[in-house]
Scaffold this motif. Structure first.
Motif: not given
Length: 262
Positions: A100-106, A108, A110, A117
């Motif tokens: 979840w952390a990886y896909f959240d930052v990858s 979307f 910012n 990414w």
């Protein structure tokens, strides 16, 4: 006969090891935090030594209950299967957090990561080099542990031991290759969000591979002493389930982080 056992359930005797292991983990955690702040490491090593001793003694008592006292009846083994299933389910949710952390930052990215990414200043690993080799190693190890399991079901103890030996060797090879990969990484854990999510996801998986390898090595030692047979081997079966779990998690990591994330 008031002392005669009239049911198939195992009423566990009071044991000092759960509370002992809990306090050992506390000493290990405090010692590790103290080491990170002061470079004084003796507390961490003390906690680790206490934890290893407690785990060994706890394992020993469970083996005695199963092999020598006959407490692990078919009914008890069913409940062990339920427990192991729930444990693996909890491990799945553990890894969901890192994905979840990886896909959240990858998905979307910012301005903090340059709106792209992987970030432009990150040199990612070639997925078709060591990551692919490690993938093949884990897939092969899943085959050898399955071979070992089926050999035990067929009462072929020679093939059972051979399959376990190969699985343990392959597990250690995976760990060594991942250590080698980390040593040649161009990014660290703390320098960037990419490094943080990469090391948390792959590092925790590597830790699970190491733990699973130790589980299987213990099963190998027990198997060579004749502790398992085709009708009574849940200790090995649980380790095999765990090993297949880390295999599947790695396939998702390889696809998401190494291939898609490169």
């Amino acid at each position: 006969m008031s002392s005669e056992k009239k049911h198939d359930y195992h009423l566990v005797d009071p044991s000092p090891w759960p509370i002992y292991v809990s306090f050992s983990c506390l000493v290990l955690a405090l010692g590790s935090v103290y080491y990170l702040h002061t470079d004084v490491s003796w507390g961490m090593y003390l906690g680790f030594a206490l934890l290893i001793y407690g785990a060994y003694m706890w394992f020993r008592d469970v083996v005695i209950e199963a092999e020598h006292k006959g407490h692990h009846t078919p009914v008890v083994q069913i409940h062990h299967r339920y427990g192991m299933t729930l444990f693996i389910a909890s491990e799945v949710m553990f890894f969901v957090a890192w994905f979840w952390a990886y896909f959240d930052v990858s998905l979307f990215p910012n301005e903090f990561v340059g709106n792209v990414w992987p970030p432009k200043d990150i040199e990612t690993f070639d997925p078709w080099d060591i990551p692919l080799i490690n993938t093949l190693i884990l897939l092969l190890s899943g085959t050898t542990v399955t071979w070992s399991h089926h050999a035990l079901l067929e009462d072929d103890r020679k093939s059972f031991i051979q399959g376990l030996w190969l699985t343990v060797i392959l597990g250690f090879c995976f760990t060594l290759l991942q250590i080698y990969e980390y040593q040649h990484a161009s990014f660290s854990f703390a320098d960037h969000i990419y490094g943080s999510v990469f090391y948390m996801a792959t590092g925790f998986h590597g830790f699970h591979v190491l733990v699973g390898t130790i589980f299987l090595a213990v099963c190998l030692f027990r198997g060579k002493r004749g502790h398992f047979n085709k009708d009574h081997h849940f200790g090995f079966e649980a380790a095999a389930w765990y090993w297949h779990f880390v295999d599947v998690v790695w396939l998702f990591l390889f696809a998401a982080i190494y291939i898609w994330g490169s």
